[in-house]
Design a protein around this motif. Structure first.
Motif, PDB file in Angstrom:
ATOM      1  N   SER A 395      34.064 -12.200 -31.686  1.00 13.81           N
ATOM      2  CA  SER A 395      35.116 -11.924 -32.575  1.00 13.81           C
ATOM      3  C   SER A 395      36.611 -11.540 -32.117  1.00 13.81           C
ATOM      4  O   SER A 395      37.734 -11.709 -32.837  1.00 13.81           O
ATOM      5  N   ALA A 398      37.892 -14.953 -31.235  1.00  9.81           N
ATOM      6  CA  ALA A 398      37.632 -15.795 -32.328  1.00  9.81           C
ATOM      7  C   ALA A 398      37.184 -17.129 -32.152  1.00  9.81           C
ATOM      8  O   ALA A 398      37.604 -18.190 -32.311  1.00  9.81           O
ATOM      9  N   HIS A 419      39.683 -18.939 -39.083  1.00 11.67           N
ATOM     10  CA  HIS A 419      40.978 -18.008 -39.109  1.00 11.67           C
ATOM     11  C   HIS A 419      42.075 -18.822 -39.637  1.00 11.67           C
ATOM     12  O   HIS A 419      43.233 -18.259 -39.652  1.00 11.67           O
TER      13      HIS A 419
END
Length: 469
Positions: A395, A398, A419
């Motif tokens: 996370s 990403a 995203h």
């Protein structure tokens, strides 16, 4: 294939059945007295004479041999146990081969919690009805790379999703005083360009033009001479016109390293003016504004960007290949990508000209040695089939990654569409059917299997709502 009994026993059984079948057939086809006819004359119909109603003995034996083989195959298939069939089926991941009626977003496939089974199942199934629809208001530049030629087909299918396509074809070489040559023209495919333009109206074909084999002396002589710069511009424009190109993506900044940047800005300004006078485009490849793995500024910063932004049509920003073989990790950590854009244009004055580099490939690292290698679509899917790894989500960076044993490797690849950075996720879905030593391997996964087109969507932040805003 597994057998439930030894092969010799099976062969004896089949041989006995062959002899019994031969006797029965010979008795049935034996003609009655006085009914012998000429075999060739009788078979004037569509069947060949050697397979007629009255075959001779050698032919009959050939026929019986064929029947024996058919019987053998039939018997063999019945010997595979149900448990063995289940085991074989469980090791094979399913793959859809037909188009989908819905895009990947509507099918719930743009997620962070990926499963290898789902990727393999869906990687060929894109929505053909949406293949020409665009979801991004800004410019999108796709590179067709020589290391993944499947990108040529992807550009044909999804061409309407791009505004610019850049085949990696051409090199600019200096041959002497005021003498320049563009090489690689044998790779220019006029038929492919016509096909792509036919599918995508308004698409610009802007091949990459690499300054190749330039010495420090070459740069010094050209940058200090207006005549050299003028001749360079004429050569480039002439090639673009003769080859029916729409301009170039120029790659030169990294070749010069940190020397003579002021002179390089002067040369690029004149080159852009020459191209613009011929109604051609000039896009510049630039290195990341923040050196990977550090907080140091790169070779191309806000200062150079401010000078060139008014005269160039775009900047292809290399926001990928962040790690090294010695320090494996994310390919393009989101915080670093954001920093590279903000350093170049902190006030968002020219961001519509920044083409953000999004790599659609992964990187495979061997934990036991300093080695890494890129992973594109076909190999990525095969790795998922072979190892069925657990795909994990980082996370902070990403990006997805997974480990597998070969014996110890890791693969890392960014998941841009999760995203909002990859507006045309269907390109990835349609492209894959197109991503040693002791220990495990690490694989960093990315935005789908990777079509061989490096997407660089422009950061029209106000229009796109991109997270980098």
């Amino acid at each position: 294939m597994l057998w439930e009994y030894p092969v010799p026993q099976c062969a004896d059984l089949l041989l006995c059945e062959e002899k019994q079948l031969e006797r029965r057939v010979l008795e049935e086809i034996k003609p009655a007295p006085g009914q012998e006819v000429n075999r060739v004359e009788e078979m004037e119909g569509p069947l060949a004479p050697e397979v007629g109603l009255h075959c001779d003995t050698p032919t009959m034996r050939t026929l019986l041999s064929t029947l024996w083989l058919a019987l053998a195959c039939s018997s063999v298939h019945t010997t595979l146990s149900k448990s063995d069939a289940k085991k074989a089926a469980s090791k094979t991941l399913l793959e859809k081969t037909q188009f989908s009626e819905k895009p990947v977003q509507d099918r719930g496939l743009v997620v962070t919690d990926l499963r290898a089974e789902d990727v393999v199942l869906e990687h060929r199934s894109y929505c053909s009805a949406k293949a020409r629809e665009r979801h991004f208001a800004g410019d999108v530049l796709g590179y067709v790379t020589p290391w993944n030629s499947h990108g040529y087909n992807v550009a044909k299918v999804f061409g309407s999703k791009f505004t610019h396509i850049s085949p990696v074809w051409l090199q600019l070489k200096r041959r002497g005083r005021e003498m320049f040559e563009v090489t690689g023209l044998h790779d220019v495919d006029q038929g492919w360009m016509r096909a792509v333009r036919k599918q995508a109206k308004g698409l610009r074909v802007v091949p990459r033009l690499l300054f190749e084999d330039w010495t420090h002396e070459d740069f010094r002589n050209v940058l200090d001479s207006e005549d050299e710069i003028e001749e360079l511009g004429k050569t480039v424009v002439q090639v673009a016109k003769s080859q029916h190109l729409d301009g170039f993506v120029v790659e030169v900044w990294s070749q010069l390293l940190s020397q003579k940047h002021l002179g390089l800005i002067h040369m690029l300004t004149h080159l852009a003016e020459a191209l613009h006078q011929a109604r051609l485009l000039a896009i510049l490849v630039i290195p990341p504004a923040v050196t990977p793995g550090t907080d140091q500024l790169g070779m191309f910063t806000h200062k150079e960007f401010e000078q060139l932004a008014p005269v160039l049509d775009g900047f292809s920003l290399m926001t990928y290949d962040y790690p090294t073989a010695q320090q494996p990790g994310p390919n393009a950590p989101l915080s670093w990508v954001r920093a590279c854009v903000q350093v170049l244009d902190p006030k968002s004055k020219w961001r519509s000209k920044i083409l953000l580099g999004l790599n659609l490939y992964g990187m495979d690292y061997a934990a036991s040695r300093d080695a890494r290698e890129p992973v594109i679509g076909a190999r990525y899917i095969q790795m998922l089939k072979d190892h069925r790894p657990r795909i994990m989500w980082d996370s902070q960076a990403a990006e997805h990654f997974f480990e597998y044993k070969k014996p110890h490797h890791v693969l890392q690849k960014p998941r841009w569409e999760a995203h909002g950075l990859l507006p045309n996720s269907e390109v990835c879905a349609g492209a894959a059917g197109a991503g040693p030593g002791a220990g495990r391997r690490s694989v960093h996964v990315g935005a789908g299997p990777g079509p061989g087109l490096l997407l660089r969507p422009a950061l029209g932040l106000a229009a796109s709502g991109c997270v980098l805003s």
